[in-house]
Write an enzyme that holds these catalytic residues in place. Structure first.
Site, PDB file in Angstrom:
ATOM      1  N   ASP A 191       0.848  -1.190   0.000  1.00  0.00           N
ATOM      2  CA  ASP A 191       0.000   0.000   0.000  1.00  0.00           C
ATOM      3  C   ASP A 191       0.887   1.245   0.000  1.00  0.00           C
ATOM      4  OD1 ASP A 191      -1.936   1.908   0.296  1.00  0.00           O
ATOM      5  OD2 ASP A 191      -2.727   1.153   2.192  1.00  0.00           O
ATOM      6  N   ASP A 199      -3.295   2.584  -5.836  1.00  0.00           N
ATOM      7  CA  ASP A 199      -2.132   2.655  -4.944  1.00  0.00           C
ATOM      8  C   ASP A 199      -1.913   1.400  -4.107  1.00  0.00           C
ATOM      9  OD1 ASP A 199      -4.415   3.031  -3.475  1.00  0.00           O
ATOM     10  OD2 ASP A 199      -3.605   4.602  -2.190  1.00  0.00           O
ATOM     11  N   GLU A 200      -2.630   0.328  -4.379  1.00  0.00           N
ATOM     12  CA  GLU A 200      -2.489  -0.902  -3.610  1.00  0.00           C
ATOM     13  C   GLU A 200      -2.411  -2.100  -4.553  1.00  0.00           C
ATOM     14  OE1 GLU A 200      -5.406  -1.359  -0.432  1.00  0.00           O
ATOM     15  OE2 GLU A 200      -6.006   0.733  -0.694  1.00  0.00           O
TER      16      GLU A 200
END
Length: 409
Positions: free
Chosen positions: A9, A105-106
């Site tokens: 993350d 974003d992960e």
């Protein structure tokens, strides 16, 4: 052999990318926000100094500035974030080809079969990946290491920023079970409210709850959440490029001004129903349940849902169901800031059969004609652009008040 799953993350991703070119703001409370002019003036990301002052993602700019009057606000640059997302995932690709993005974003990584190539120590490899991203891209990530995807996700949230958390078969009861039940993946506000009425406030209490009673309370989701809480998630990390059918499809819109008239609201529903239907057909899915979320000017949400008469992926049927839900859940004339339509309980098109009685024999034929028409619209839009053809309701003058039986399809 237990699987070795990472959840990586990026920390304060939007803000971190912006600060690469604004290093003087690293120690200054800073946030990335939407466009206030179009009423998307909410906090999208914040850095650590802003977080320490209580600034939260998704709150309004006004709320954030009440807590932090000196908050520096930066506009969002989504193309730049997408470019950095690709670079981050390219780093992950050096360590495994089993990468499943979970938003911009992960990502989940399955390193079970490649771990031996990098020393065999799950934590050491996670630290190596963190260091590589930081040194090459200037961004920090938090990594959860576990034997399934759900606990890996919990691990990446457990300690931030720039940290590695390992959750194993041996320690998950001590690490995971004391956490709030809302920390578990897919436990939303509605489920948490129901669980709270039965004294379930932690993941451990959810794990100890009777599985069949949970299914009675929350439907199929209840049994799934019980399995997650007990570490029984066996879902695979999808290889790069592998298609994973969505579990739900939704579209929302914050309107430039509050909707108050029946005509305005129905036009908004028609637009969203069309968008959701297009996405369902793109995925080859039909929805068995539709949910409408109404947000008022005070940011209070009202969620209502109902099963559809038959699984559907046409704008006409979704609109009709949404209008029915809204009639029951909205006081006519009450201002609406935003609407969201979400299709749930998705079924592959080939499996979406329906049971009809003698008096419904013509319904499948009508539905088939509507589906063919809307697929033709999809083809026209694909070739000539989305504006080439649109729903009739969206072209009506806003001052025209429609008859209650005058559907826009």
């Amino acid at each position: 052999m237990d699987r070795v799953i990472y959840h990586c993350d990026c920390n304060s991703f939007y803000c971190s990318v912006e600060l690469l070119s604004r290093p003087e703001l690293r120690d200054v409370p800073t946030a990335v926000c939407g466009d206030p002019g179009s009423r998307h003036g909410i906090i999208l990301a914040k850095n650590e100094p802003a977080k320490k002052l209580g600034v939260r993602t998704a709150e309004t700019i006004w709320q954030a500035r009440q807590k932090c009057p000196g908050l520096v606000l930066l506009p969002a640059h989504h193309d730049l974030y997408r470019a950095y997302s690709k670079q981050v995932n390219a780093v992950y690709d050096r360590f495994t080809d089993l990468i499943e993005p979970f938003g911009i974003d992960e990502s989940w990584l399955d390193v079970t079969n490649t771990l031996h190539l990098f020393g065999g120590d799950p934590k050491a490899l996670a630290d190596r990946i963190r260091n590589t991203v930081r040194e090459e891209l200037g961004l920090t990530i938090s990594v959860g290491v576990s034997f399934n995807k759900v606990f890996a996700k919990l691990g990446s949230d457990y300690k931030k920023p720039d940290a590695t958390t390992v959750i194993t078969v041996e320690n998950y009861r001590q690490v995971v079970w004391p956490l709030p039940v809302t920390d578990l993946l897919y436990v939303g506000r509605a489920a948490a409210k129901v669980l709270g009425q039965y004294g379930v406030t932690t993941i451990g209490e959810l794990a100890a709850f009777d599985r069949f009673a949970l299914t009675e309370l929350l439907g199929r989701q209840g049994g799934q959440l019980w399995r997650y809480a007990n570490g029984l998630d066996a879902s695979p990390v999808a290889p790069a490029g592998t298609y994973t059918p969505p579990k739900s499809v939704g579209n929302g819109e914050t309107f430039p001004r509050n909707l108050t008239s029946r005509d305005e609201v129905r036009r908004g529903l028609a637009m969203l129903a069309d968008q959701v239907a297009v996405r369902l057909r793109k995925h080859g899915m039909k929805a068995a349940t539709l949910q409408v979320t109404i947000r008022d000017p005070n940011f209070k949400d009202i969620c209502r849902q109902r099963p559809l008469d038959a699984p559907a992926n046409t704008a006409r049927e979704l609109y009709q169901a949404a209008a029915d839900i809204l009639e029951r859940g909205w006081k006519s004339g009450a201002p609406i800031r935003a609407l969201t339509l979400t299709a749930h309980n998705l079924i592959p098109e080939g499996e979406a059969a329906e049971q009809l009685d003698l008096f419904q024999a013509a319904a499948p034929r009508r539905r088939d004609r509507v589906e063919r028409l809307e697929r033709t619209m999809d083809a026209i839009r694909s070739r000539y652009g989305r504006g080439a053809v649109t729903v009739a309701a969206l072209t009506r003058p806003p001052e025209r008040e429609e008859d209650p039986e005058d559907l826009p399809f």
